[in-house]
Write a protein that holds these residues in place. Structure first.
Motif, PDB file in Angstrom:
ATOM      1  N   GLU A 290       0.797  -1.233   0.000  1.00  0.00           N
ATOM      2  CA  GLU A 290       0.000   0.000   0.000  1.00  0.00           C
ATOM      3  C   GLU A 290       0.831   1.286   0.000  1.00  0.00           C
ATOM      4  O   GLU A 290       0.458   2.254  -0.668  1.00  0.00           O
ATOM      5  CB  GLU A 290      -1.017  -0.017   1.146  1.00  0.00           C
ATOM      6  CG  GLU A 290      -2.241  -0.843   0.768  1.00  0.00           C
ATOM      7  CD  GLU A 290      -3.229  -1.030   1.903  1.00  0.00           C
ATOM      8  OE1 GLU A 290      -3.073  -0.363   2.942  1.00  0.00           O
ATOM      9  OE2 GLU A 290      -4.137  -1.862   1.745  1.00  0.00           O
ATOM     10  N   ASP A 293       1.454   3.369  -3.323  1.00  0.00           N
ATOM     11  CA  ASP A 293       0.425   4.093  -4.070  1.00  0.00           C
ATOM     12  C   ASP A 293      -0.209   3.228  -5.154  1.00  0.00           C
ATOM     13  O   ASP A 293      -0.359   3.630  -6.300  1.00  0.00           O
ATOM     14  CB  ASP A 293       1.051   5.372  -4.685  1.00  0.00           C
ATOM     15  CG  ASP A 293       0.042   6.175  -5.502  1.00  0.00           C
ATOM     16  OD1 ASP A 293      -1.139   6.201  -5.111  1.00  0.00           O
ATOM     17  OD2 ASP A 293       0.430   6.739  -6.540  1.00  0.00           O
ATOM     18  N   ASP A 296      -6.586   3.026  -5.584  1.00  0.00           N
ATOM     19  CA  ASP A 296      -7.313   4.280  -5.774  1.00  0.00           C
ATOM     20  C   ASP A 296      -8.232   4.516  -4.570  1.00  0.00           C
ATOM     21  O   ASP A 296      -8.232   3.728  -3.616  1.00  0.00           O
ATOM     22  CB  ASP A 296      -8.080   4.270  -7.104  1.00  0.00           C
ATOM     23  CG  ASP A 296      -9.156   3.184  -7.156  1.00  0.00           C
ATOM     24  OD1 ASP A 296      -9.643   2.764  -6.081  1.00  0.00           O
ATOM     25  OD2 ASP A 296      -9.506   2.756  -8.268  1.00  0.00           O
ATOM     26  N   LYS A 302      -4.685   0.241  -9.004  1.00  0.00           N
ATOM     27  CA  LYS A 302      -4.410   1.082 -10.172  1.00  0.00           C
ATOM     28  C   LYS A 302      -3.539   0.264 -11.128  1.00  0.00           C
ATOM     29  O   LYS A 302      -2.304   0.217 -10.981  1.00  0.00           O
ATOM     30  CB  LYS A 302      -3.689   2.358  -9.744  1.00  0.00           C
ATOM     31  CG  LYS A 302      -4.531   3.263  -8.844  1.00  0.00           C
ATOM     32  CD  LYS A 302      -3.845   4.628  -8.731  1.00  0.00           C
ATOM     33  CE  LYS A 302      -3.771   5.104  -7.307  1.00  0.00           C
ATOM     34  NZ  LYS A 302      -2.975   6.287  -7.102  1.00  0.00           N
ATOM     35  N   SER A 310       0.386   3.389 -11.681  1.00  0.00           N
ATOM     36  CA  SER A 310       0.820   4.471 -10.795  1.00  0.00           C
ATOM     37  C   SER A 310       2.286   4.348 -10.420  1.00  0.00           C
ATOM     38  O   SER A 310       2.890   5.314  -9.973  1.00  0.00           O
ATOM     39  CB  SER A 310      -0.019   4.464  -9.510  1.00  0.00           C
ATOM     40  OG  SER A 310       0.126   3.228  -8.857  1.00  0.00           O
ATOM     41  N   ASN A 311       2.852   3.166 -10.606  1.00  0.00           N
ATOM     42  CA  ASN A 311       4.188   2.956 -10.083  1.00  0.00           C
ATOM     43  C   ASN A 311       4.957   1.977 -10.970  1.00  0.00           C
ATOM     44  O   ASN A 311       4.803   0.755 -10.839  1.00  0.00           O
ATOM     45  CB  ASN A 311       4.065   2.400  -8.654  1.00  0.00           C
ATOM     46  CG  ASN A 311       5.233   2.803  -7.794  1.00  0.00           C
ATOM     47  OD1 ASN A 311       6.348   2.951  -8.299  1.00  0.00           O
ATOM     48  ND2 ASN A 311       4.995   2.977  -6.516  1.00  0.00           N
TER      49      ASN A 311
END
Ligand code: FAD
Length: 350
Positions: A290, A293, A296, A302, A310-311
Protein backbone atom coordinates in the motif's frame (compact mmCIF):
# COMPACT_ATOMS: atom_id res chain seq x y z
CA UNK A 1 20.88 -6.17 11.81
CA UNK A 2 18.76 -7.11 8.75
CA UNK A 3 20.47 -9.29 6.15
CA UNK A 4 20.01 -8.18 2.53
CA UNK A 5 19.78 -10.65 -0.37
CA UNK A 6 21.32 -9.93 -3.77
CA UNK A 7 19.28 -7.81 -6.16
CA UNK A 8 17.13 -9.95 -8.47
CA UNK A 9 15.63 -8.81 -11.76
CA UNK A 10 12.22 -9.84 -10.46
CA UNK A 11 10.72 -10.90 -7.16
CA UNK A 12 7.33 -12.57 -7.27
CA UNK A 13 5.48 -12.29 -3.95
CA UNK A 14 3.13 -15.26 -3.54
CA UNK A 15 3.71 -18.87 -4.53
CA UNK A 16 0.14 -19.90 -5.32
CA UNK A 17 -1.06 -20.63 -8.85
CA UNK A 18 -0.61 -16.98 -9.88
CA UNK A 19 2.98 -16.78 -8.62
CA UNK A 20 3.88 -20.18 -10.08
CA UNK A 21 2.41 -19.42 -13.52
CA UNK A 22 4.23 -16.11 -13.52
CA UNK A 23 7.44 -17.85 -12.39
CA UNK A 24 7.14 -20.22 -15.35
CA UNK A 25 6.98 -17.31 -17.80
CA UNK A 26 9.77 -15.39 -16.10
CA UNK A 27 11.95 -18.51 -16.21
CA UNK A 28 11.23 -19.03 -19.93
CA UNK A 29 12.51 -15.51 -20.49
CA UNK A 30 15.74 -16.27 -18.68
CA UNK A 31 15.35 -13.57 -16.06
CA UNK A 32 16.93 -13.80 -12.64
CA UNK A 33 14.11 -14.15 -10.12
CA UNK A 34 12.81 -15.68 -6.94
CA UNK A 35 9.36 -16.38 -5.53
CA UNK A 36 8.68 -15.58 -1.87
CA UNK A 37 5.79 -17.16 0.01
CA UNK A 38 4.79 -17.08 3.65
CA UNK A 39 3.58 -20.70 3.66
CA UNK A 40 5.77 -23.75 4.10
CA UNK A 41 4.94 -25.22 0.67
CA UNK A 42 4.12 -23.80 -2.76
CA UNK A 43 0.52 -23.94 -3.99
CA UNK A 44 -1.08 -21.02 -2.17
CA UNK A 45 -4.36 -21.14 -0.34
CA UNK A 46 -5.99 -24.15 -1.99
CA UNK A 47 -5.04 -26.41 0.94
CA UNK A 48 -7.02 -24.16 3.29
CA UNK A 49 -10.31 -24.32 1.36
CA UNK A 50 -13.13 -26.61 2.52
CA UNK A 51 -12.73 -30.39 2.26
CA UNK A 52 -15.41 -31.09 -0.36
CA UNK A 53 -14.45 -28.26 -2.71
CA UNK A 54 -14.83 -29.36 -6.31
CA UNK A 55 -13.66 -27.06 -9.11
CA UNK A 56 -16.22 -25.34 -11.29
CA UNK A 57 -13.79 -25.70 -14.19
CA UNK A 58 -12.96 -29.13 -15.67
CA UNK A 59 -9.37 -30.41 -15.75
CA UNK A 60 -8.95 -29.27 -19.37
CA UNK A 61 -9.64 -25.68 -18.23
CA UNK A 62 -7.60 -25.80 -15.02
CA UNK A 63 -4.03 -26.01 -16.29
CA UNK A 64 -1.09 -23.71 -15.75
CA UNK A 65 1.32 -23.10 -18.64
CA UNK A 66 3.50 -26.02 -19.67
CA UNK A 67 1.76 -28.81 -17.74
CA UNK A 68 -1.75 -30.13 -18.38
CA UNK A 69 -3.88 -30.79 -15.31
CA UNK A 70 -3.79 -34.61 -14.93
CA UNK A 71 -6.76 -36.94 -15.27
CA UNK A 72 -9.79 -37.03 -17.54
CA UNK A 73 -10.07 -33.65 -19.32
CA UNK A 74 -13.81 -33.42 -18.63
CA UNK A 75 -13.60 -34.33 -14.91
CA UNK A 76 -14.02 -31.62 -12.26
CA UNK A 77 -10.98 -31.89 -9.95
CA UNK A 78 -11.23 -31.86 -6.14
CA UNK A 79 -9.33 -29.52 -3.84
CA UNK A 80 -6.60 -32.04 -2.96
CA UNK A 81 -5.91 -32.77 -6.62
CA UNK A 82 -5.26 -29.07 -7.18
CA UNK A 83 -2.91 -28.92 -4.18
CA UNK A 84 -0.97 -31.92 -5.54
CA UNK A 85 -0.86 -30.51 -9.07
CA UNK A 86 0.53 -27.17 -7.90
CA UNK A 87 3.17 -28.82 -5.72
CA UNK A 88 4.23 -31.02 -8.66
CA UNK A 89 4.22 -28.04 -10.99
CA UNK A 90 6.59 -26.10 -8.79
CA UNK A 91 8.91 -29.09 -8.42
CA UNK A 92 8.86 -30.14 -12.07
CA UNK A 93 9.86 -26.71 -13.35
CA UNK A 94 12.24 -26.15 -10.43
CA UNK A 95 10.65 -22.83 -9.63
CA UNK A 96 12.68 -21.02 -6.98
CA UNK A 97 10.03 -20.73 -4.26
CA UNK A 98 11.41 -19.61 -0.91
CA UNK A 99 8.93 -20.76 1.75
CA UNK A 100 8.19 -19.25 5.16
CA UNK A 101 8.95 -15.71 4.02
CA UNK A 102 6.21 -13.22 4.83
CA UNK A 103 6.74 -9.84 3.23
CA UNK A 104 5.51 -7.12 5.54
CA UNK A 105 6.64 -3.96 3.78
CA UNK A 106 7.83 -2.96 0.35
CA UNK A 107 9.49 0.31 -0.50
CA UNK A 108 11.40 1.86 -3.35
CA UNK A 109 15.12 2.40 -3.47
CA UNK A 110 17.33 3.82 -6.17
CA UNK A 111 17.66 0.53 -8.08
CA UNK A 112 14.09 -0.72 -7.71
CA UNK A 113 12.50 -2.17 -4.61
CA UNK A 114 13.33 -3.42 -1.12
CA UNK A 115 11.08 -6.05 0.39
CA UNK A 116 11.21 -6.50 4.13
CA UNK A 117 10.21 -9.86 5.56
CA UNK A 118 8.78 -10.60 8.99
CA UNK A 119 11.91 -12.49 10.03
CA UNK A 120 14.11 -9.49 9.24
CA UNK A 121 15.61 -10.61 5.92
CA UNK A 122 15.49 -7.90 3.27
CA UNK A 123 15.12 -8.77 -0.38
CA UNK A 124 15.88 -6.55 -3.30
CA UNK A 125 14.75 -6.52 -6.91
CA UNK A 126 14.41 -4.29 -9.95
CA UNK A 127 10.75 -5.25 -10.47
CA UNK A 128 8.09 -6.96 -8.39
CA UNK A 129 5.10 -9.09 -9.28
CA UNK A 130 2.33 -9.06 -6.70
CA UNK A 131 0.68 -12.50 -6.68
CA UNK A 132 -0.59 -12.54 -3.11
CA UNK A 133 -4.08 -13.79 -3.96
CA UNK A 134 -7.53 -12.28 -4.14
CA UNK A 135 -9.06 -14.71 -1.70
CA UNK A 136 -6.96 -14.35 1.41
CA UNK A 137 -8.82 -11.62 3.32
CA UNK A 138 -12.32 -12.89 4.23
CA UNK A 139 -15.01 -10.25 3.88
CA UNK A 140 -18.08 -10.17 6.17
CA UNK A 141 -20.58 -7.37 5.55
CA UNK A 142 -21.54 -4.97 8.31
CA UNK A 143 -24.79 -6.28 9.77
CA UNK A 144 -26.68 -4.78 12.69
CA UNK A 145 -26.39 -6.84 15.85
CA UNK A 146 -23.91 -9.37 14.52
CA UNK A 147 -21.51 -8.80 17.39
CA UNK A 148 -24.28 -9.86 19.84
CA UNK A 149 -24.86 -13.24 18.25
CA UNK A 150 -23.89 -16.02 20.64
CA UNK A 151 -24.03 -18.91 18.17
CA UNK A 152 -21.35 -19.93 15.68
CA UNK A 153 -20.49 -17.25 13.15
CA UNK A 154 -17.81 -18.03 10.60
CA UNK A 155 -16.70 -16.99 7.15
CA UNK A 156 -16.75 -19.71 4.50
CA UNK A 157 -12.93 -19.65 4.55
CA UNK A 158 -13.06 -21.23 8.03
CA UNK A 159 -15.66 -23.83 7.03
CA UNK A 160 -14.17 -27.32 6.55
CA UNK A 161 -17.05 -29.83 6.63
CA UNK A 162 -20.52 -30.53 8.08
CA UNK A 163 -19.36 -32.16 11.34
CA UNK A 164 -19.72 -29.17 13.71
CA UNK A 165 -23.22 -28.46 12.41
CA UNK A 166 -24.96 -31.87 12.72
CA UNK A 167 -28.67 -31.33 13.53
CA UNK A 168 -28.30 -27.57 13.84
CA UNK A 169 -30.21 -24.64 12.34
CA UNK A 170 -27.84 -22.76 10.08
CA UNK A 171 -28.14 -19.72 7.83
CA UNK A 172 -25.71 -19.58 4.90
CA UNK A 173 -25.26 -16.09 3.46
CA UNK A 174 -24.27 -15.61 -0.18
CA UNK A 175 -25.43 -16.19 -3.74
CA UNK A 176 -22.36 -17.61 -5.46
CA UNK A 177 -20.78 -21.05 -5.89
CA UNK A 178 -19.36 -21.48 -2.38
CA UNK A 179 -22.64 -20.52 -0.68
CA UNK A 180 -24.61 -23.01 -2.75
CA UNK A 181 -22.04 -25.81 -2.34
CA UNK A 182 -21.94 -25.33 1.43
CA UNK A 183 -25.73 -24.95 1.82
CA UNK A 184 -26.27 -28.09 -0.22
CA UNK A 185 -23.90 -30.33 1.73
CA UNK A 186 -24.98 -28.93 5.10
CA UNK A 187 -28.65 -29.48 4.25
CA UNK A 188 -28.01 -33.24 4.27
CA UNK A 189 -27.45 -33.08 8.06
CA UNK A 190 -28.81 -29.72 9.25
CA UNK A 191 -31.75 -27.34 8.79
CA UNK A 192 -30.41 -24.78 6.34
CA UNK A 193 -31.63 -21.42 5.03
CA UNK A 194 -29.79 -19.64 2.26
CA UNK A 195 -30.01 -15.85 2.67
CA UNK A 196 -29.13 -13.67 -0.32
CA UNK A 197 -29.26 -9.97 -1.19
CA UNK A 198 -29.80 -10.68 -4.87
CA UNK A 199 -31.43 -13.60 -6.64
CA UNK A 200 -29.30 -16.66 -7.27
CA UNK A 201 -28.32 -16.85 -10.95
CA UNK A 202 -27.74 -20.37 -12.19
CA UNK A 203 -25.80 -21.17 -15.30
CA UNK A 204 -25.65 -24.71 -16.68
CA UNK A 205 -22.25 -26.23 -16.08
CA UNK A 206 -22.69 -28.25 -19.27
CA UNK A 207 -24.76 -27.36 -22.33
CA UNK A 208 -25.55 -30.23 -24.70
CA UNK A 209 -22.86 -32.19 -22.88
CA UNK A 210 -20.21 -29.51 -23.38
CA UNK A 211 -18.67 -27.59 -20.46
CA UNK A 212 -19.56 -23.89 -19.97
CA UNK A 213 -15.90 -22.89 -20.43
CA UNK A 214 -15.77 -24.48 -23.89
CA UNK A 215 -18.85 -22.51 -24.91
CA UNK A 216 -17.23 -19.29 -23.80
CA UNK A 217 -14.23 -20.12 -25.93
CA UNK A 218 -16.17 -21.17 -29.02
CA UNK A 219 -18.52 -18.21 -28.92
CA UNK A 220 -15.65 -15.77 -28.37
CA UNK A 221 -17.43 -14.42 -25.27
CA UNK A 222 -14.39 -15.02 -23.09
CA UNK A 223 -12.43 -12.45 -25.10
CA UNK A 224 -15.01 -9.72 -24.52
CA UNK A 225 -15.42 -7.49 -21.48
CA UNK A 226 -19.13 -8.38 -21.27
CA UNK A 227 -18.48 -11.16 -18.76
CA UNK A 228 -16.53 -8.80 -16.51
CA UNK A 229 -19.70 -6.85 -15.87
CA UNK A 230 -21.82 -9.83 -14.83
CA UNK A 231 -22.27 -10.96 -11.25
CA UNK A 232 -20.83 -14.45 -10.70
CA UNK A 233 -23.34 -17.12 -11.68
CA UNK A 234 -23.57 -20.47 -9.90
CA UNK A 235 -22.36 -23.12 -12.32
CA UNK A 236 -24.76 -25.99 -11.81
CA UNK A 237 -25.36 -29.43 -13.31
CA UNK A 238 -28.91 -29.22 -11.91
CA UNK A 239 -28.02 -30.35 -8.37
CA UNK A 240 -28.42 -26.98 -6.66
CA UNK A 241 -31.43 -25.77 -8.61
CA UNK A 242 -33.23 -29.05 -7.85
CA UNK A 243 -32.23 -28.89 -4.19
CA UNK A 244 -33.77 -25.42 -3.91
CA UNK A 245 -36.89 -26.45 -5.81
CA UNK A 246 -37.39 -29.55 -3.67
CA UNK A 247 -36.99 -27.52 -0.46
CA UNK A 248 -33.86 -29.39 0.65
CA UNK A 249 -32.90 -25.98 2.00
CA UNK A 250 -34.90 -22.76 2.20
CA UNK A 251 -34.02 -19.56 0.34
CA UNK A 252 -34.99 -16.08 1.56
CA UNK A 253 -33.97 -12.46 1.21
CA UNK A 254 -31.13 -11.33 3.41
CA UNK A 255 -31.97 -10.89 7.09
CA UNK A 256 -32.04 -7.35 8.45
CA UNK A 257 -30.39 -7.81 11.79
CA UNK A 258 -29.04 -10.37 14.20
CA UNK A 259 -30.06 -10.95 17.81
CA UNK A 260 -28.15 -12.90 20.46
CA UNK A 261 -29.82 -16.13 19.31
CA UNK A 262 -31.23 -15.60 15.85
CA UNK A 263 -31.90 -13.47 12.79
CA UNK A 264 -34.70 -11.03 11.99
CA UNK A 265 -36.01 -11.26 8.44
CA UNK A 266 -37.49 -8.39 6.39
CA UNK A 267 -41.03 -7.96 7.77
CA UNK A 268 -39.95 -8.60 11.34
CA UNK A 269 -40.24 -12.39 11.76
CA UNK A 270 -37.42 -13.85 13.87
CA UNK A 271 -35.84 -17.30 13.64
CA UNK A 272 -33.76 -18.88 16.35
CA UNK A 273 -30.62 -20.36 14.84
CA UNK A 274 -27.38 -22.02 15.92
CA UNK A 275 -25.01 -20.70 13.31
CA UNK A 276 -24.33 -18.31 10.44
CA UNK A 277 -21.85 -19.02 7.66
CA UNK A 278 -20.86 -16.04 5.55
CA UNK A 279 -19.92 -17.04 1.99
CA UNK A 280 -19.63 -13.36 1.20
CA UNK A 281 -16.36 -13.19 -0.61
CA UNK A 282 -12.86 -11.91 -0.08
CA UNK A 283 -10.72 -8.87 -0.63
CA UNK A 284 -7.17 -8.95 -1.96
CA UNK A 285 -4.43 -8.71 0.65
CA UNK A 286 -2.20 -5.89 -0.55
CA UNK A 287 -1.21 -4.34 2.77
CA UNK A 288 2.58 -4.60 2.36
CA UNK A 289 2.36 -2.79 -1.00
CA UNK A 290 0.00 0.00 0.00
CA UNK A 291 2.78 2.55 0.65
CA UNK A 292 3.60 2.25 -3.06
CA UNK A 293 0.43 4.09 -4.07
CA UNK A 294 -1.16 1.11 -5.79
CA UNK A 295 -4.78 1.70 -4.66
CA UNK A 296 -7.31 4.28 -5.77
CA UNK A 297 -9.83 5.96 -3.46
CA UNK A 298 -12.28 3.04 -3.93
CA UNK A 299 -9.56 0.55 -2.88
CA UNK A 300 -9.30 -0.63 -6.51
CA UNK A 301 -5.85 -1.51 -7.80
CA UNK A 302 -4.41 1.08 -10.17
CA UNK A 303 -3.44 -1.27 -12.97
CA UNK A 304 -4.11 -2.01 -16.60
CA UNK A 305 -3.85 -5.63 -17.71
CA UNK A 306 -1.55 -6.44 -14.81
CA UNK A 307 0.78 -3.44 -15.17
CA UNK A 308 0.72 -0.79 -12.46
CA UNK A 309 -0.47 2.55 -13.82
CA UNK A 310 0.82 4.47 -10.79
CA UNK A 311 4.19 2.96 -10.08
CA UNK A 312 6.49 1.58 -12.82
CA UNK A 313 8.11 -1.75 -12.04
CA UNK A 314 5.09 -3.21 -10.22
CA UNK A 315 3.06 -5.94 -11.89
CA UNK A 316 0.07 -8.01 -10.78
CA UNK A 317 -1.20 -11.53 -11.44
CA UNK A 318 -4.34 -13.11 -10.01
CA UNK A 319 -6.48 -10.05 -9.33
CA UNK A 320 -10.19 -10.59 -10.06
CA UNK A 321 -11.05 -9.31 -13.55
CA UNK A 322 -7.53 -7.96 -13.95
CA UNK A 323 -7.76 -8.73 -17.66
CA UNK A 324 -10.93 -10.75 -17.99
CA UNK A 325 -13.35 -12.84 -15.93
CA UNK A 326 -10.86 -15.75 -15.76
CA UNK A 327 -8.02 -13.66 -14.28
CA UNK A 328 -8.29 -15.03 -10.73
CA UNK A 329 -8.70 -18.65 -11.80
CA UNK A 330 -6.34 -21.50 -12.58
CA UNK A 331 -6.74 -21.15 -16.32
CA UNK A 332 -6.49 -17.35 -16.31
CA UNK A 333 -3.18 -16.82 -14.54
CA UNK A 334 -1.04 -18.30 -17.35
CA UNK A 335 -2.28 -15.97 -20.12
CA UNK A 336 -2.32 -13.01 -17.70
CA UNK A 337 1.31 -13.67 -16.75
CA UNK A 338 2.27 -13.89 -20.40
CA UNK A 339 0.51 -10.58 -20.98
CA UNK A 340 2.78 -8.71 -18.56
CA UNK A 341 6.06 -10.19 -19.88
CA UNK A 342 6.65 -7.65 -22.65
CA UNK A 343 6.06 -4.72 -20.29
CA UNK A 344 8.32 -6.37 -17.73
CA UNK A 345 11.12 -6.75 -20.29
CA UNK A 346 10.67 -3.19 -21.45
CA UNK A 347 10.81 -1.93 -17.88
CA UNK A 348 13.96 -3.94 -17.15
CA UNK A 349 15.42 -2.76 -20.44
CA UNK A 350 16.68 -6.24 -21.28
C1 FAD B 1 -13.83 -21.32 -2.16
C2 FAD B 1 -13.12 -21.03 -3.45
C3 FAD B 1 -13.36 -21.81 -4.57
C4 FAD B 1 -12.67 -21.58 -5.77
N1 FAD B 1 -12.90 -22.40 -6.84
C5 FAD B 1 -12.20 -22.21 -7.99
C6 FAD B 1 -12.36 -23.10 -9.12
O1 FAD B 1 -13.19 -23.99 -9.09
N2 FAD B 1 -11.61 -22.91 -10.23
C7 FAD B 1 -10.67 -21.90 -10.30
O2 FAD B 1 -9.95 -21.81 -11.29
N3 FAD B 1 -10.53 -21.03 -9.27
C8 FAD B 1 -11.26 -21.15 -8.12
N4 FAD B 1 -11.08 -20.28 -7.06
C9 FAD B 1 -10.29 -19.04 -7.27
C10 FAD B 1 -8.76 -19.17 -7.27
O3 FAD B 1 -8.34 -20.05 -8.29
C11 FAD B 1 -8.17 -19.61 -5.92
O4 FAD B 1 -8.58 -18.75 -4.91
C12 FAD B 1 -6.63 -19.65 -5.92
O5 FAD B 1 -6.18 -20.08 -4.66
C13 FAD B 1 -6.02 -18.27 -6.22
O6 FAD B 1 -4.63 -18.44 -6.44
P1 FAD B 1 -3.58 -17.26 -6.19
O7 FAD B 1 -2.25 -17.80 -6.47
O8 FAD B 1 -4.04 -16.05 -6.91
O9 FAD B 1 -3.78 -16.92 -4.65
P2 FAD B 1 -3.51 -17.83 -3.32
O10 FAD B 1 -3.86 -19.26 -3.57
O11 FAD B 1 -4.24 -17.10 -2.27
O12 FAD B 1 -1.95 -17.73 -3.15
C14 FAD B 1 -1.31 -16.54 -2.75
C15 FAD B 1 -0.09 -16.92 -1.95
O13 FAD B 1 0.58 -15.72 -1.55
C16 FAD B 1 0.92 -15.84 -0.18
N5 FAD B 1 1.05 -14.49 0.38
C17 FAD B 1 0.08 -13.57 0.54
N6 FAD B 1 0.58 -12.44 1.09
C18 FAD B 1 1.90 -12.68 1.26
C19 FAD B 1 2.97 -11.90 1.79
N7 FAD B 1 2.76 -10.67 2.26
N8 FAD B 1 4.21 -12.44 1.83
C20 FAD B 1 4.44 -13.69 1.37
N9 FAD B 1 3.46 -14.48 0.87
C21 FAD B 1 2.22 -13.97 0.80
C22 FAD B 1 -0.23 -16.63 0.40
O14 FAD B 1 0.08 -17.21 1.65
C23 FAD B 1 -0.43 -17.67 -0.68
O15 FAD B 1 0.43 -18.78 -0.50
C24 FAD B 1 -11.76 -20.49 -5.86
C25 FAD B 1 -11.55 -19.68 -4.73
C26 FAD B 1 -12.22 -19.94 -3.54
C27 FAD B 1 -11.96 -19.04 -2.36
Amino acid sequence: MNSLSKRHDVIVVGGGQAGLACGWHVKQRGLDFTILDEQDKPGGNWRHYYDSLTLFSPASYSSLPGMPFPGAPSAYPRRDEVVKYLEQYSKHFELPVQPNIRIVRVYRDSGGFRLLSENGTEFSSRAIVVATGAFSRPFIPNIAGLHNFEGTKIHSSSYRNVKPFLGQRVVVVGAANSALQIAYELAQVAKVTLATRESVRFFPQRILGVDFHSWLKWTGLERTRWLNDQSTPVLDDGTYRNALKSGLFAHTSMFERVTSSGVVWPGGAEDQIDGIIFATGFRPNLKPFEPLDILDSQQGVKQHQGVSTSNPGIFFVGLPKQRNFASATLRGVGPDSEQIMDSLHKYLNI
